[in-house]
Design a protein around this motif. Structure first.
Motif, PDB file in Angstrom:
ATOM      1  N   VAL A 139       1.047  -1.373  -0.471  1.00  0.00           N
ATOM      2  CA  VAL A 139      -0.473  -0.140  -0.039  1.00  0.00           C
ATOM      3  C   VAL A 139       1.080   1.304  -0.386  1.00  0.00           C
ATOM      4  O   VAL A 139       0.664   2.176  -0.940  1.00  0.00           O
ATOM      5  N   ASN A 140       1.802   0.862   0.898  1.00  0.00           N
ATOM      6  CA  ASN A 140       2.638   2.305   0.788  1.00  0.00           C
ATOM      7  C   ASN A 140       3.643   2.511  -0.805  1.00  0.00           C
ATOM      8  O   ASN A 140       3.769   4.110  -0.615  1.00  0.00           O
ATOM      9  N   SER A 141       3.873   1.663  -1.016  1.00  0.00           N
ATOM     10  CA  SER A 141       4.448   1.783  -2.347  1.00  0.00           C
ATOM     11  C   SER A 141       4.000   2.295  -3.748  1.00  0.00           C
ATOM     12  O   SER A 141       4.226   2.896  -3.643  1.00  0.00           O
ATOM     13  N   LEU A 142       2.293   1.669  -3.080  1.00  0.00           N
ATOM     14  CA  LEU A 142       1.082   2.158  -4.882  1.00  0.00           C
ATOM     15  C   LEU A 142       0.864   3.323  -3.970  1.00  0.00           C
ATOM     16  O   LEU A 142       0.605   4.468  -5.253  1.00  0.00           O
ATOM     17  N   ALA A 143       1.265   3.811  -3.084  1.00  0.00           N
ATOM     18  CA  ALA A 143       1.039   5.297  -2.607  1.00  0.00           C
ATOM     19  C   ALA A 143       2.392   5.815  -3.253  1.00  0.00           C
ATOM     20  O   ALA A 143       1.540   7.401  -4.315  1.00  0.00           O
ATOM     21  N   ILE A 144       2.810   5.352  -3.381  1.00  0.00           N
ATOM     22  CA  ILE A 144       3.935   7.078  -3.455  1.00  0.00           C
ATOM     23  C   ILE A 144       4.607   6.557  -5.276  1.00  0.00           C
ATOM     24  O   ILE A 144       4.258   7.214  -6.074  1.00  0.00           O
ATOM     25  N   ILE A 146      -5.608   7.663  -3.424  1.00  0.00           N
ATOM     26  CA  ILE A 146      -6.205   6.512  -4.081  1.00  0.00           C
ATOM     27  C   ILE A 146      -6.747   5.355  -3.069  1.00  0.00           C
ATOM     28  O   ILE A 146      -6.749   3.716  -3.178  1.00  0.00           O
ATOM     29  N   VAL A 147      -5.976   5.602  -2.129  1.00  0.00           N
ATOM     30  CA  VAL A 147      -5.439   4.333  -1.109  1.00  0.00           C
ATOM     31  C   VAL A 147      -7.016   4.148   0.054  1.00  0.00           C
ATOM     32  O   VAL A 147      -7.411   5.484   0.005  1.00  0.00           O
ATOM     33  N   VAL A 185      -5.267  -3.526   1.396  1.00  0.00           N
ATOM     34  CA  VAL A 185      -4.214  -3.939   0.284  1.00  0.00           C
ATOM     35  C   VAL A 185      -4.797  -4.397  -1.282  1.00  0.00           C
ATOM     36  O   VAL A 185      -4.697  -3.546  -1.969  1.00  0.00           O
ATOM     37  N   GLU A 186      -6.076  -5.259  -0.779  1.00  0.00           N
ATOM     38  CA  GLU A 186      -6.953  -5.954  -1.851  1.00  0.00           C
ATOM     39  C   GLU A 186      -7.609  -4.536  -3.045  1.00  0.00           C
ATOM     40  O   GLU A 186      -7.357  -4.054  -4.110  1.00  0.00           O
ATOM     41  N   ASN A 187      -8.388  -3.793  -1.602  1.00  0.00           N
ATOM     42  CA  ASN A 187      -8.893  -3.112  -2.070  1.00  0.00           C
ATOM     43  C   ASN A 187      -7.399  -1.209  -3.041  1.00  0.00           C
ATOM     44  O   ASN A 187      -8.612  -0.812  -4.247  1.00  0.00           O
ATOM     45  N   THR A 188      -6.696  -1.271  -2.825  1.00  0.00           N
ATOM     46  CA  THR A 188      -5.853  -0.399  -2.860  1.00  0.00           C
ATOM     47  C   THR A 188      -5.766  -0.941  -4.408  1.00  0.00           C
ATOM     48  O   THR A 188      -5.389  -0.349  -5.418  1.00  0.00           O
ATOM     49  N   ILE A 189      -5.384  -2.158  -4.447  1.00  0.00           N
ATOM     50  CA  ILE A 189      -4.978  -2.267  -5.556  1.00  0.00           C
ATOM     51  C   ILE A 189      -5.911  -2.710  -6.868  1.00  0.00           C
ATOM     52  O   ILE A 189      -5.539  -1.779  -8.239  1.00  0.00           O
ATOM     53  N   LYS A 190      -6.825  -2.644  -6.185  1.00  0.00           N
ATOM     54  CA  LYS A 190      -7.910  -2.330  -7.440  1.00  0.00           C
ATOM     55  C   LYS A 190      -8.377  -0.849  -7.926  1.00  0.00           C
ATOM     56  O   LYS A 190      -8.281  -0.751  -9.195  1.00  0.00           O
ATOM     57  N   ASN A 191      -7.962   0.164  -6.623  1.00  0.00           N
ATOM     58  CA  ASN A 191      -8.074   1.250  -7.939  1.00  0.00           C
ATOM     59  C   ASN A 191      -6.817   1.217  -8.418  1.00  0.00           C
ATOM     60  O   ASN A 191      -7.095   2.359  -8.690  1.00  0.00           O
TER      61      ASN A 191
END
Length: 94
Positions: free
Chosen positions: A12-17, A60-61, A65-71
Motif C-alpha cells: 500500500v505504501n509503495s502504491l501510494a508513492i 487512492i489508498v 491492500v486488495e482494494n488499493t490494488i483495485k484502485n
C-alpha cells in the motif's frame, strides 16, 4: 521475513508513492521508472517498520491492500485512456 500485515502495508505504501507514474513509450525512461518503483518499495517497507503508513482516504489508498490494488488497476485501465491518447499526440507532435 515479514508477515502478511508487513507485506500488505509495504505494498500500500509503495502504491501510494508510485501510482502516478505513467508509461510514456520511452524505453530509456522505463528503467528509471522501474528503479524508482523499487526504491518506493524499499521506502514503503521502511515506513512500515517506523510505524508510518498511508491510510484509507490518502489519495487512492483505501482500506485493505486488495482494494488499493483495485484502485490502481482502475486508474490504469479507465483513468489512463485519455492520457495514452495525449501521450501519443505529444510524441507525434500533433
Amino acid at each position: 521475513g515479514g508477515d502478511y500485515r508487513c507485506i500488505a502495508h509495504t505494498i500500500v505504501n509503495s502504491l501510494a508513492i508510485t501510482s502516478g507514474i505513467i508509461c510514456d513509450g520511452a524505453k530509456s525512461s522505463c528503467a528509471a521508472k522501474i528503479a524508482a518503483s523499487v526504491d518506493a518499495g524499499i521506502l514503503g517497507y521502511q515506513m512500515y517498520l517506523e510505524g508510518q503508513e498511508f491510510k484509507d482516504g490518502d489519495g487512492i489508498v483505501v482500506k485493505g491492500v486488495e482494494n488499493t490494488i483495485k484502485n490502481v488497476a482502475r486508474l490504469g485501465k479507465i483513468g489512463m485512456k485519455e492520457t495514452d491518447k495525449e501521450i501519443i499526440k505529444i510524441m507525434t507532435d500533433c
